[in-house]
Design an enzyme around this catalytic site. Sequence first.
Site, short mmCIF file in Angstrom:
data_model
loop_
_atom_site.label_atom_id
_atom_site.label_comp_id
_atom_site.label_asym_id
_atom_site.label_seq_id
_atom_site.Cartn_x
_atom_site.Cartn_y
_atom_site.Cartn_z
N GLU A 123 26.04 53.40 19.34
CA GLU A 123 25.71 53.81 20.71
C GLU A 123 24.78 52.80 21.39
O GLU A 123 24.07 52.04 20.72
CB GLU A 123 25.04 55.19 20.68
CG GLU A 123 23.78 55.23 19.86
CD GLU A 123 23.27 56.64 19.61
OE1 GLU A 123 24.08 57.52 19.25
OE2 GLU A 123 22.08 56.86 19.80
N CYS A 384 17.02 56.94 19.04
CA CYS A 384 18.04 56.06 18.50
C CYS A 384 18.88 56.74 17.42
O CYS A 384 18.38 57.35 16.51
CB CYS A 384 17.40 54.75 18.02
SG CYS A 384 16.73 54.68 16.39
N1 SAH Z 1 14.80 49.27 13.87
C1 SAH Z 1 14.02 48.74 14.91
C2 SAH Z 1 14.63 48.90 16.29
C3 SAH Z 1 15.38 50.16 16.57
S1 SAH Z 1 14.42 51.63 16.64
C4 SAH Z 1 12.64 49.32 14.88
O1 SAH Z 1 12.41 50.30 14.16
O2 SAH Z 1 11.79 48.78 15.57
C5 SAH Z 1 13.58 51.46 18.23
C6 SAH Z 1 12.30 52.27 18.32
O3 SAH Z 1 12.57 53.68 18.38
C7 SAH Z 1 11.38 52.04 17.15
O4 SAH Z 1 10.06 51.84 17.60
C8 SAH Z 1 11.53 53.34 16.39
O5 SAH Z 1 10.47 53.58 15.54
C9 SAH Z 1 11.67 54.33 17.52
N2 SAH Z 1 12.20 55.65 17.13
C10 SAH Z 1 13.07 55.92 16.15
N3 SAH Z 1 13.30 57.26 16.09
C11 SAH Z 1 12.55 57.82 17.05
C12 SAH Z 1 12.35 59.16 17.48
N4 SAH Z 1 12.96 60.18 16.90
N5 SAH Z 1 11.51 59.38 18.53
C13 SAH Z 1 10.89 58.32 19.13
N6 SAH Z 1 11.03 57.05 18.75
C14 SAH Z 1 11.85 56.79 17.73
FE1 SF4 Z 2 15.77 51.75 11.19
FE2 SF4 Z 2 13.34 52.82 11.15
FE3 SF4 Z 2 14.19 51.45 13.32
FE4 SF4 Z 2 15.24 53.86 12.69
S1 SF4 Z 2 13.12 53.41 13.30
S2 SF4 Z 2 16.36 52.06 13.33
S3 SF4 Z 2 15.23 53.78 10.43
S4 SF4 Z 2 13.81 50.66 11.25
#
Ligand code: SAH
Ligand code: SF4
Length: 394
Positions: A123, A384
């Site tokens: 997505e 995400c």
């Molecule tokens: N894997 C990378 C980029 C993708 S996630 C990373 O973790 O940085 C992008 C952002 O969304 C990250 O800061 C992650 O911690 C945050 N994120 C993931 N799940 C989330 C949620 N349920 N609520 C808020 N932020 C979330």
């Molecule tokens: Fe991967 Fe963690 Fe980023 Fe989710 S928040 S995409 S599990 S690194």
Amino acid sequence: MSEPMSQPIQDQTDAALIEGLTTPSPRQRRAKPPLHWADASEEERATIIAELGLPKFRLGQVNGHYFSRYEADPASWSDLPLTARDALCAWFPTLQDLVTNVSADRGTTIKSLYRMFDGVLVECVVMRYGLRHDLTPGKNGIRSTLCVSSQAGCGIGCPFCATGQAGLTRNLSGGEITEQIRLAAALLEGGNVPGGPGRLNNIVYMGMGEPLANYDAVMGSVRAAVEGFGISARGITVSTSGLVPRIADLAREGLPLTLAVSLHAPDNELRDELVPINRRWPVGQVLDAARAYFEVTGRRVSIEYALMRDINDQAERAIMLGRELNSRGRGWVHVNLIPLNPTPGSKWTASRRADEAEFVRRLELARVPVTIRDTRGSDIDGACGQLAARHSES
Ligand code: SAH
Ligand code: SF4
């Protein structure tokens, strides 16, 4: 948890660890996405044109169709001879089919779910900013941001993240990431978003996956965005859970990209749980790498911190965070607080208003620049991986 992460993190070398985060599961290893024009470098594209027996000037024409007009079907390129169009078709396979578009925030947030050639779901989200209440452009104009996915799933396994729950399925190819960018740019230019036709200004690698665990494909798509689609490198943000050696690599790329580090906790005890890769590269090393990134690029680093009720939102943690950041100097960083978007069935939930306000106040007292991210699309499984996770279940 996904297969690549099953070995204890402490027992692995850095190379084996990154390899584990990068290598698809055996089932997926057989199937690779078809090669696409967008996978090639500019040099390789020139070679493709030569090998197809086409004159050099065709390169500019093909790039013009793909990168300037967002067209990916050579059959419709009537300025090229039929034989050339036929030959070029092999370089423009369909990499993804749209499953659904879901919109929120009165149409200014559009989340697209794509099915890739092998059935995996990915997505991405387009967000338009700068509109007035009546959805006409405000006085500062409109801006549009795309949140792209870099992997199908993710091997890091953060427990609060929908993508992390399913583990890593496979890396996306550079072409698959670039296609997300092209399709979003086409959507915006086509006038399909309130505010009228407009350009894509910003890209954030904050969709599904850990971008630095799929480094080459991500950098290929960054180059396509900058050199092909003409998006400013300053408008591109790469977000990472903290793959320290790869942060150093990114600093050496010579591009003014913004680095976002998903910290979520200032102490190793809690971060080991929230962001499991912390057991290999703990808080101190991640922040040192982030600070070094600032030194090399001059770009202020963004620290992402998802506020989770009674987990990481205590005033002491705000104080500790301020101390950790300030001990590495001033003016190099800002904190982006993200209200947690709860994933279905998880114990994690968003902070209380008062705790969030106190967290901000403590950081401000420490003179650390801090903003709270708006919760775009929270009613459409905004966090995400949530939309893809829901579709995989059904
Ligand atoms: N894997 C990378 C980029 C993708 S996630 C990373 O973790 O940085 C992008 C952002 O969304 C990250 O800061 C992650 O911690 C945050 N994120 C993931 N799940 C989330 C949620 N349920 N609520 C808020 N932020 C979330
Ligand atoms: Fe991967 Fe963690 Fe980023 Fe989710 S928040 S995409 S599990 S690194």
